[in-house]
Design an enzyme around this catalytic site. Sequence first.
Site, PDB file in Angstrom:
ATOM      1  N   CYS A   1      54.280  61.417  37.038  1.00 52.73           N
ATOM      2  CA  CYS A   1      55.169  62.075  37.997  1.00 52.73           C
ATOM      3  C   CYS A   1      56.637  61.958  37.549  1.00 52.73           C
ATOM      4  O   CYS A   1      57.039  62.667  36.643  1.00 52.73           O
ATOM      5  CB  CYS A   1      54.927  61.524  39.392  1.00 52.73           C
ATOM      6  SG  CYS A   1      55.258  62.748  40.658  1.00 52.73           S
TER       7      CYS A   1
ATOM      8  N   HIS B   1      49.296  62.333  39.891  1.00 52.24           N
ATOM      9  CA  HIS B   1      49.097  60.872  39.823  1.00 52.24           C
ATOM     10  C   HIS B   1      47.652  60.544  39.450  1.00 52.24           C
ATOM     11  O   HIS B   1      46.822  60.312  40.347  1.00 52.24           O
ATOM     12  CB  HIS B   1      49.438  60.241  41.176  1.00 52.24           C
ATOM     13  CG  HIS B   1      50.896  60.234  41.485  1.00 52.24           C
ATOM     14  ND1 HIS B   1      51.740  59.236  41.064  1.00 52.24           N
ATOM     15  CD2 HIS B   1      51.668  61.126  42.151  1.00 52.24           C
ATOM     16  CE1 HIS B   1      52.971  59.494  41.472  1.00 52.24           C
ATOM     17  NE2 HIS B   1      52.950  60.641  42.129  1.00 52.24           N
TER      18      HIS B   1
ATOM     19  N   GLU C   1      46.441  57.885  38.396  1.00 51.41           N
ATOM     20  CA  GLU C   1      46.046  56.517  38.791  1.00 51.41           C
ATOM     21  C   GLU C   1      45.293  56.502  40.113  1.00 51.41           C
ATOM     22  O   GLU C   1      44.494  55.597  40.371  1.00 51.41           O
ATOM     23  CB  GLU C   1      47.287  55.610  38.864  1.00 51.41           C
ATOM     24  CG  GLU C   1      48.248  55.836  40.036  1.00 51.41           C
ATOM     25  CD  GLU C   1      49.293  56.925  39.782  1.00 51.41           C
ATOM     26  OE1 GLU C   1      49.086  57.772  38.886  1.00 51.41           O
ATOM     27  OE2 GLU C   1      50.318  56.931  40.504  1.00 51.41           O
TER      28      GLU C   1
HETATM   29  N1  GLN Z   1      61.090  62.083  42.576  1.00 56.27           N
HETATM   30  C1  GLN Z   1      60.216  63.013  41.937  1.00 56.27           C
HETATM   31  C2  GLN Z   1      59.869  64.175  42.842  1.00 56.27           C
HETATM   32  O1  GLN Z   1      60.006  64.078  44.038  1.00 56.27           O
HETATM   33  C3  GLN Z   1      58.960  62.332  41.458  1.00 56.27           C
HETATM   34  C4  GLN Z   1      58.082  61.841  42.557  1.00 56.27           C
HETATM   35  C5  GLN Z   1      57.079  60.820  42.117  1.00 56.27           C
HETATM   36  O2  GLN Z   1      57.234  60.226  41.057  1.00 56.27           O
HETATM   37  N2  GLN Z   1      56.067  60.584  42.904  1.00 56.27           N
HETATM   38  O3  GLN Z   1      59.448  65.199  42.390  1.00 56.27           O
END
Ligand code: GLN
Length: 542
Positions: free
Chosen positions: A386, A515, A517
């Site tokens: 992310c 994600h 994970e």
């Molecule tokens: N801050 C970034 C976004 O909102 C990444 C979010 C995250 O890593 N879950 O897109």
Amino acid sequence: MARYIFVLGGVMSGIGKGVSTASIGNILKSYGFSVTAIKIDPYLNVDAGTMNPIEHGEVFVTDDGLECDQDIGNYERFLGDPMFRHNYMTTGQVYQSVIAKERAMHYGGKCVEVVPHITGEITERIEFAARKTKADFVLIEVGGTVGEYQNNIFLEAGRMMKLKSPDKVLFIMVSYLPVPKMIGEMKTKPTQHAVRILNGTGIQPDIILARSAYPIDAPRKQKIAIFCNMSEEDVISAPDIESIYEIPVNFEKDNLGKQILAKFGLARRKSDMREWRALVRRIKNVKKTVKIAVVGKYFTTGRFVLSDSYISVIEAIKHASWRFGFKPDIQWLDPEEYEKNPARIRELEKFDGILVPGGFGKRGVEGKIKVIRYARTRHIPYLGLCYGMQLAVVEFARNVAKLKHADTTEINTQTPHPVIATMPEQEIHLKNKEYGGSMRLGMYPCALTEGTISLKAYQEKNIFERHRHRYEMNNDFRETLEEAGLVISGINPQRNLVEIIELRGHPFFVGTQFHPELKSSPLKPHPLFREFIKAATRKKKK
Ligand code: GLN
């Protein structure tokens, strides 16, 4: 008809109620039953999405897009089944829906009260989950400890459910038995007090899981039995162990499964834990270590370091490492250190792999970019999740594609090269301060590109992964970045969004907008984590 098992905490929090609940589920599944589990968080937040991970640990995300407590992740990892919205409840959700119903005249002009309307709503939600999943057993983990003001209403709902169907409801208390250094003996008194408090709410625990540094012995089982009104065989030993995945096996040593079946009047039957026992053996037999750096900012609180903020990441690293017979040596690194002291970046050389997990906001971002640059140029296996993917794009844009001031608009709205930016619907949310539950959340499809590390890892072209973010790679820069060598290996087909990036000519450099994970489990390590760890073990050999 479903049977309900409430899991309550005694004495103090943080003693593993979540993994205990997940382990009870794991055991019942091994007897051939279907199981679902509900986590109750007794706070007013509607979901966990608006909480800082330092406050509450990792925010887990379900396929259907709910931001919830990390225990839902434990349930998935131990049960091997996906959880959904109906598996999570907060005080905020319950009140929100009772108040909405009141506004809609749902209660027909009655005075709406905590009892019976809030308790009724709680019960309805539990029964809804039972109907929806058709599970034989519904586990209900009540957050917090008994005696707290906050979770009393949930205990009250449990008490009323038991009153209505005495043979369908069970209470298990996970309690803590300290072994104070100066005494050198395991003490049962705090547990006795916790049971008294619980009795005061009209509930008698049927089973106690005795959490302690050591296995509980016969004299202490006797004490608890006598003073807490129960039989000795209902006191189950729950000592500290090296791996949480050993807990179900350990509980079974004290016949937890049999006791539960007996209490519900169910006939004895055989359990099959072969696969799980093999996993536990595999974990115990790891010999070599692989050194992984996790660079994130949600680690420290005062003098203490938390790893809860990244629990799924850490578990996913473990799952993949065990698969190759390795024990991961995971170190948490603070990106801000590399901003203050850039020369320190060289300490990363000693790691076999570097991972930058999800994150939000400005703090530590430039440090993370330095880390990513180091991983890229020094050929250290890199996995970015992310934010870790978005910042890899920023780093690549700045240092390879020579877009010197490239940035994400999360940090710099004025950048001439917004390589990471919001989607239009997200701009509206931000403008209206609609922060809760409004990110791109839950499961989305992704089509993988031929000839990529990602396709090789997944071995299938169309995958489904879970998201939680407001920003995306900006398609206006796709061509420029691709020309400079960035490989786009996964695309969301519906909206043409970049979901995975990677680099050629690097042992392993992959960033995912989603994600991964969140979908790793000990019996099924996630393909990208597997490949990341594989590359890390290769670097180690070199
Ligand atoms: N801050 C970034 C976004 O909102 C990444 C979010 C995250 O890593 N879950 O897109």
